[in-house]
Design a protein around this motif. Structure first.
Motif, PDB file in Angstrom:
ATOM      1  N   PRO A  75      28.849  43.210  49.040  1.00  0.00           N
ATOM      2  CA  PRO A  75      29.049  44.335  49.956  1.00  0.00           C
ATOM      3  C   PRO A  75      30.467  44.902  49.895  1.00  0.00           C
ATOM      4  O   PRO A  75      30.650  46.107  50.030  1.00  0.00           O
ATOM      5  CB  PRO A  75      28.770  43.743  51.340  1.00  0.00           C
ATOM      6  CG  PRO A  75      27.904  42.575  51.080  1.00  0.00           C
ATOM      7  CD  PRO A  75      28.340  42.035  49.760  1.00  0.00           C
ATOM      8  N   ALA A  76      31.453  44.045  49.667  1.00  0.00           N
ATOM      9  CA  ALA A  76      32.832  44.539  49.547  1.00  0.00           C
ATOM     10  C   ALA A  76      32.966  45.448  48.335  1.00  0.00           C
ATOM     11  O   ALA A  76      33.606  46.507  48.415  1.00  0.00           O
ATOM     12  CB  ALA A  76      33.806  43.367  49.450  1.00  0.00           C
ATOM     13  N   VAL A  77      32.359  45.058  47.225  1.00  0.00           N
ATOM     14  CA  VAL A  77      32.394  45.915  46.034  1.00  0.00           C
ATOM     15  C   VAL A  77      31.668  47.230  46.304  1.00  0.00           C
ATOM     16  O   VAL A  77      32.140  48.299  45.907  1.00  0.00           O
ATOM     17  CB  VAL A  77      31.770  45.174  44.825  1.00  0.00           C
ATOM     18  CG1 VAL A  77      31.526  46.121  43.670  1.00  0.00           C
ATOM     19  CG2 VAL A  77      32.669  44.039  44.395  1.00  0.00           C
TER      20      VAL A  77
ATOM     21  N   PRO B 221      42.306  53.856  33.377  1.00  0.00           N
ATOM     22  CA  PRO B 221      41.267  52.854  33.066  1.00  0.00           C
ATOM     23  C   PRO B 221      40.189  52.711  34.140  1.00  0.00           C
ATOM     24  O   PRO B 221      40.277  51.883  35.039  1.00  0.00           O
ATOM     25  CB  PRO B 221      42.049  51.550  32.904  1.00  0.00           C
ATOM     26  CG  PRO B 221      43.363  51.784  33.538  1.00  0.00           C
ATOM     27  CD  PRO B 221      43.619  53.250  33.511  1.00  0.00           C
ATOM     28  N   PHE B 222      39.174  53.522  34.012  1.00  0.00           N
ATOM     29  CA  PHE B 222      37.981  53.436  34.853  1.00  0.00           C
ATOM     30  C   PHE B 222      37.193  52.165  34.506  1.00  0.00           C
ATOM     31  O   PHE B 222      36.492  51.607  35.338  1.00  0.00           O
ATOM     32  CB  PHE B 222      37.123  54.685  34.626  1.00  0.00           C
ATOM     33  CG  PHE B 222      35.827  54.674  35.369  1.00  0.00           C
ATOM     34  CD1 PHE B 222      35.804  54.778  36.738  1.00  0.00           C
ATOM     35  CD2 PHE B 222      34.624  54.560  34.692  1.00  0.00           C
ATOM     36  CE1 PHE B 222      34.609  54.774  37.425  1.00  0.00           C
ATOM     37  CE2 PHE B 222      33.426  54.554  35.368  1.00  0.00           C
ATOM     38  CZ  PHE B 222      33.426  54.661  36.744  1.00  0.00           C
TER      39      PHE B 222
ATOM     40  N   LEU C 141      29.313  40.309  39.911  1.00  0.00           N
ATOM     41  CA  LEU C 141      27.867  40.185  39.693  1.00  0.00           C
ATOM     42  C   LEU C 141      27.544  39.071  38.703  1.00  0.00           C
ATOM     43  O   LEU C 141      26.575  38.327  38.891  1.00  0.00           O
ATOM     44  CB  LEU C 141      27.299  41.504  39.171  1.00  0.00           C
ATOM     45  CG  LEU C 141      27.207  42.634  40.191  1.00  0.00           C
ATOM     46  CD1 LEU C 141      26.803  43.927  39.488  1.00  0.00           C
ATOM     47  CD2 LEU C 141      26.212  42.296  41.272  1.00  0.00           C
ATOM     48  N   GLY C 142      28.356  38.933  37.673  1.00  0.00           N
ATOM     49  CA  GLY C 142      28.130  37.885  36.682  1.00  0.00           C
ATOM     50  C   GLY C 142      28.243  36.495  37.266  1.00  0.00           C
ATOM     51  O   GLY C 142      27.430  35.612  36.961  1.00  0.00           O
ATOM     52  N   VAL C 143      29.242  36.271  38.115  1.00  0.00           N
ATOM     53  CA  VAL C 143      29.398  34.948  38.730  1.00  0.00           C
ATOM     54  C   VAL C 143      28.208  34.639  39.628  1.00  0.00           C
ATOM     55  O   VAL C 143      27.657  33.530  39.586  1.00  0.00           O
ATOM     56  CB  VAL C 143      30.725  34.877  39.519  1.00  0.00           C
ATOM     57  CG1 VAL C 143      30.773  33.648  40.392  1.00  0.00           C
ATOM     58  CG2 VAL C 143      31.908  34.906  38.576  1.00  0.00           C
ATOM     59  N   VAL C 144      27.805  35.610  40.430  1.00  0.00           N
ATOM     60  CA  VAL C 144      26.672  35.376  41.333  1.00  0.00           C
ATOM     61  C   VAL C 144      25.409  35.059  40.541  1.00  0.00           C
ATOM     62  O   VAL C 144      24.719  34.067  40.822  1.00  0.00           O
ATOM     63  CB  VAL C 144      26.450  36.602  42.245  1.00  0.00           C
ATOM     64  CG1 VAL C 144      25.143  36.473  43.007  1.00  0.00           C
ATOM     65  CG2 VAL C 144      27.605  36.741  43.208  1.00  0.00           C
TER      66      VAL C 144
ATOM     67  N   LEU D 284      34.851  48.828  36.600  1.00  0.00           N
ATOM     68  CA  LEU D 284      33.534  48.339  36.203  1.00  0.00           C
ATOM     69  C   LEU D 284      33.580  46.868  35.794  1.00  0.00           C
ATOM     70  O   LEU D 284      32.656  46.108  36.092  1.00  0.00           O
ATOM     71  CB  LEU D 284      32.980  49.186  35.063  1.00  0.00           C
ATOM     72  CG  LEU D 284      32.645  50.631  35.412  1.00  0.00           C
ATOM     73  CD1 LEU D 284      32.198  51.381  34.168  1.00  0.00           C
ATOM     74  CD2 LEU D 284      31.575  50.674  36.480  1.00  0.00           C
ATOM     75  N   ILE D 285      34.644  46.455  35.156  1.00  0.00           N
ATOM     76  CA  ILE D 285      34.774  45.062  34.746  1.00  0.00           C
ATOM     77  C   ILE D 285      34.875  44.154  35.968  1.00  0.00           C
ATOM     78  O   ILE D 285      34.271  43.076  36.000  1.00  0.00           O
ATOM     79  CB  ILE D 285      35.982  44.875  33.811  1.00  0.00           C
ATOM     80  CG1 ILE D 285      35.681  45.517  32.458  1.00  0.00           C
ATOM     81  CG2 ILE D 285      36.335  43.413  33.641  1.00  0.00           C
ATOM     82  CD1 ILE D 285      36.860  45.545  31.516  1.00  0.00           C
ATOM     83  N   ALA D 286      35.619  44.561  36.983  1.00  0.00           N
ATOM     84  CA  ALA D 286      35.742  43.753  38.201  1.00  0.00           C
ATOM     85  C   ALA D 286      34.387  43.616  38.896  1.00  0.00           C
ATOM     86  O   ALA D 286      34.005  42.518  39.318  1.00  0.00           O
ATOM     87  CB  ALA D 286      36.769  44.372  39.139  1.00  0.00           C
TER      88      ALA D 286
END
Length: 112
Positions: free
Chosen positions: A31-33, A53-54, A65-68, A58-60
């Protein structure tokens, strides 16, 4: 065999630590993202227009999402492993034990 138990308990202990972390990341991080993405739309528009750097934004978001999903995937794979162990190891052993016990008690009843 002890090596298998050590690995199994290590995995279970690691998941006991990682599952709450994934829940916290899922409950707070996602939700924070989402909120930051909605609030940062004007900033992102400026970044895109200036060519800054857009991709970092997206990487953050992809990292969270990747960790979850990695932790959830680990939990599901451990569940699948437990199901396979139950199906292919525990159930046949229990069936053989039941059969031996049943035959032994049957012979005892026939002798009486």
């Amino acid at each position: 065999m002890m090596g298998v138990f050590k690995v199994f308990f290590g995995v279970v202990f690691g998941l006991v630590l990682l599952v709450p972390a994934a829940i916290i990341l899922g409950v707070i991080g996602l939700p924070a993202v989402l909120i930051l993405a909605v609030l940062a739309v004007p900033v992102l528009v400026v970044l895109v227009m200036l060519g800054l750097p857009f991709l970092l934004v997206l990487i953050a978001a992809a990292a969270v999402l990747g960790v979850v999903f990695a932790v959830l995937g680990a939990v599901l794979s451990i569940g699948a492993l437990m199901f396979k162990l139950l199906l292919f190891v525990v159930l046949p052993v229990l069936a053989v034990a039941w059969l031996v016990k049943h035959v032994a008690t049957r012979e005892r009843h026939e002798a009486v």
